[in-house]
Design a protein around this motif. Structure first.
Motif, PDB file in Angstrom:
ATOM      1  N   HIS A   1     -35.679 -34.108 -54.077  1.00 35.40           N
ATOM      2  CA  HIS A   1     -36.965 -34.042 -53.906  1.00 35.40           C
ATOM      3  C   HIS A   1     -37.660 -32.528 -54.018  1.00 35.40           C
ATOM      4  N   ALA A   2     -36.819 -31.856 -54.881  1.00 38.50           N
ATOM      5  CA  ALA A   2     -37.469 -30.669 -55.167  1.00 38.50           C
ATOM      6  C   ALA A   2     -36.981 -30.072 -56.713  1.00 38.50           C
ATOM      7  N   GLN A   3     -37.273 -29.207 -57.188  1.00 39.09           N
ATOM      8  CA  GLN A   3     -36.863 -28.699 -58.814  1.00 39.09           C
ATOM      9  C   GLN A   3     -36.266 -27.257 -58.486  1.00 39.09           C
ATOM     10  N   PRO A   4     -35.721 -26.844 -59.418  1.00 36.25           N
ATOM     11  CA  PRO A   4     -34.969 -25.535 -59.437  1.00 36.25           C
ATOM     12  C   PRO A   4     -36.278 -24.646 -59.502  1.00 36.25           C
TER      13      PRO A   4
ATOM     14  N   GLU B   1     -45.461 -22.410 -58.279  1.00 42.54           N
ATOM     15  CA  GLU B   1     -46.218 -22.503 -59.282  1.00 42.54           C
ATOM     16  C   GLU B   1     -47.466 -23.675 -59.026  1.00 42.54           C
ATOM     17  N   SER B   2     -47.193 -24.163 -58.027  1.00 41.53           N
ATOM     18  CA  SER B   2     -48.434 -25.189 -57.897  1.00 41.53           C
ATOM     19  C   SER B   2     -48.615 -25.650 -56.320  1.00 41.53           C
ATOM     20  N   ALA B   3     -49.179 -26.663 -55.939  1.00 37.72           N
ATOM     21  CA  ALA B   3     -49.268 -27.007 -54.363  1.00 37.72           C
ATOM     22  C   ALA B   3     -48.321 -28.373 -53.959  1.00 37.72           C
ATOM     23  N   ALA B   4     -47.501 -28.268 -55.027  1.00 32.50           N
ATOM     24  CA  ALA B   4     -46.155 -29.310 -54.786  1.00 32.50           C
ATOM     25  C   ALA B   4     -45.307 -28.913 -53.420  1.00 32.50           C
ATOM     26  N   PHE B   5     -44.764 -29.812 -52.614  1.00 36.34           N
ATOM     27  CA  PHE B   5     -43.987 -29.505 -51.667  1.00 36.34           C
ATOM     28  C   PHE B   5     -43.324 -30.392 -51.168  1.00 36.34           C
ATOM     29  N   THR B   6     -42.206 -30.374 -50.262  1.00 37.10           N
ATOM     30  CA  THR B   6     -41.735 -31.529 -49.769  1.00 37.10           C
ATOM     31  C   THR B   6     -40.918 -30.888 -48.360  1.00 37.10           C
ATOM     32  N   MET B   7     -41.037 -31.753 -47.380  1.00 40.82           N
ATOM     33  CA  MET B   7     -40.693 -31.352 -46.066  1.00 40.82           C
ATOM     34  C   MET B   7     -39.487 -32.282 -45.719  1.00 40.82           C
ATOM     35  N   HIS B   8     -38.409 -31.622 -45.266  1.00 40.17           N
ATOM     36  CA  HIS B   8     -37.325 -32.548 -44.515  1.00 40.17           C
ATOM     37  C   HIS B   8     -37.355 -32.454 -43.036  1.00 40.17           C
ATOM     38  N   VAL B   9     -37.099 -33.477 -42.293  1.00 35.81           N
ATOM     39  CA  VAL B   9     -36.968 -33.448 -40.892  1.00 35.81           C
ATOM     40  C   VAL B   9     -35.635 -33.929 -40.427  1.00 35.81           C
ATOM     41  N   VAL B  10     -34.922 -33.187 -39.659  1.00 32.13           N
ATOM     42  CA  VAL B  10     -33.512 -33.523 -39.194  1.00 32.13           C
ATOM     43  C   VAL B  10     -33.529 -33.582 -37.750  1.00 32.13           C
ATOM     44  N   LYS B  11     -33.307 -34.824 -37.131  1.00 33.87           N
ATOM     45  CA  LYS B  11     -33.284 -34.886 -35.541  1.00 33.87           C
ATOM     46  C   LYS B  11     -31.954 -34.953 -35.044  1.00 33.87           C
TER      47      LYS B  11
ATOM     48  N   THR C   1     -39.290 -26.937 -45.239  1.00 33.89           N
ATOM     49  CA  THR C   1     -40.461 -27.318 -46.470  1.00 33.89           C
ATOM     50  C   THR C   1     -39.759 -26.401 -47.634  1.00 33.89           C
ATOM     51  N   LEU C   2     -39.905 -26.918 -48.708  1.00 34.98           N
ATOM     52  CA  LEU C   2     -39.536 -26.373 -50.039  1.00 34.98           C
ATOM     53  C   LEU C   2     -40.923 -26.512 -50.832  1.00 34.98           C
ATOM     54  N   VAL C   3     -41.340 -25.458 -51.209  1.00 31.63           N
ATOM     55  CA  VAL C   3     -42.457 -25.527 -51.987  1.00 31.63           C
ATOM     56  C   VAL C   3     -42.181 -25.002 -53.510  1.00 31.63           C
ATOM     57  N   ASP C   4     -43.299 -25.300 -54.327  1.00 30.57           N
ATOM     58  CA  ASP C   4     -43.095 -25.011 -55.769  1.00 30.57           C
ATOM     59  C   ASP C   4     -44.064 -23.726 -55.805  1.00 30.57           C
TER      60      ASP C   4
END
Length: 102
Positions: free
Chosen positions: A46-49, A76-86, A71-74
């Motif tokens: 869900h993320a890029q290098p 260069e843009s507004a793209a992001f991904t969030m991972h939640v671990v319980k 949260t990982l963000v790009d």
């Protein structure tokens, strides 16, 4: 953490099934996967290098009753991904030293 990608340890050894994939008879072509492999795939697909983790308190942190989010963000843009671990304090019996209850 140092983890073998593929382990070929025999049954009964301390490290059996401690890798992302287990091939205890590699000559047969058979292997098995662990849940950690799928968790790793989920975190990396869900993320890029070049994407970066947001700092603790700035998009990553702890959950109030155990667990965390990242949260990982790009950059260069507004793209992001969030991972939640319980998780709970006793989530990993292999954790050394054991975690204190919280």
């Amino acid at each position: 953490i140092i983890w073998n990608l593929v382990g070929a340890y025999y049954h009964g050894t301390n490290w059996y099934a401690s890798s992302l994939m287990t091939a205890d008879q590699p000559w047969s072509g058979h292997y098995s996967t662990s849940p950690v492999l799928w968790a790793t795939a989920h975190m990396t697909q869900h993320a890029q290098p070049g994407w970066v983790y947001l700092s603790n308190g700035q998009g990553s942190g702890e959950l109030p009753k155990a667990g965390f989010y990242t949260t990982l963000v790009d950059p260069e843009s507004a793209a992001f991904t969030m991972h939640v671990v319980k998780i709970s304090w006793d989530h990993a019996p292999c954790t050394r030293p054991p975690l204190a209850p919280y």
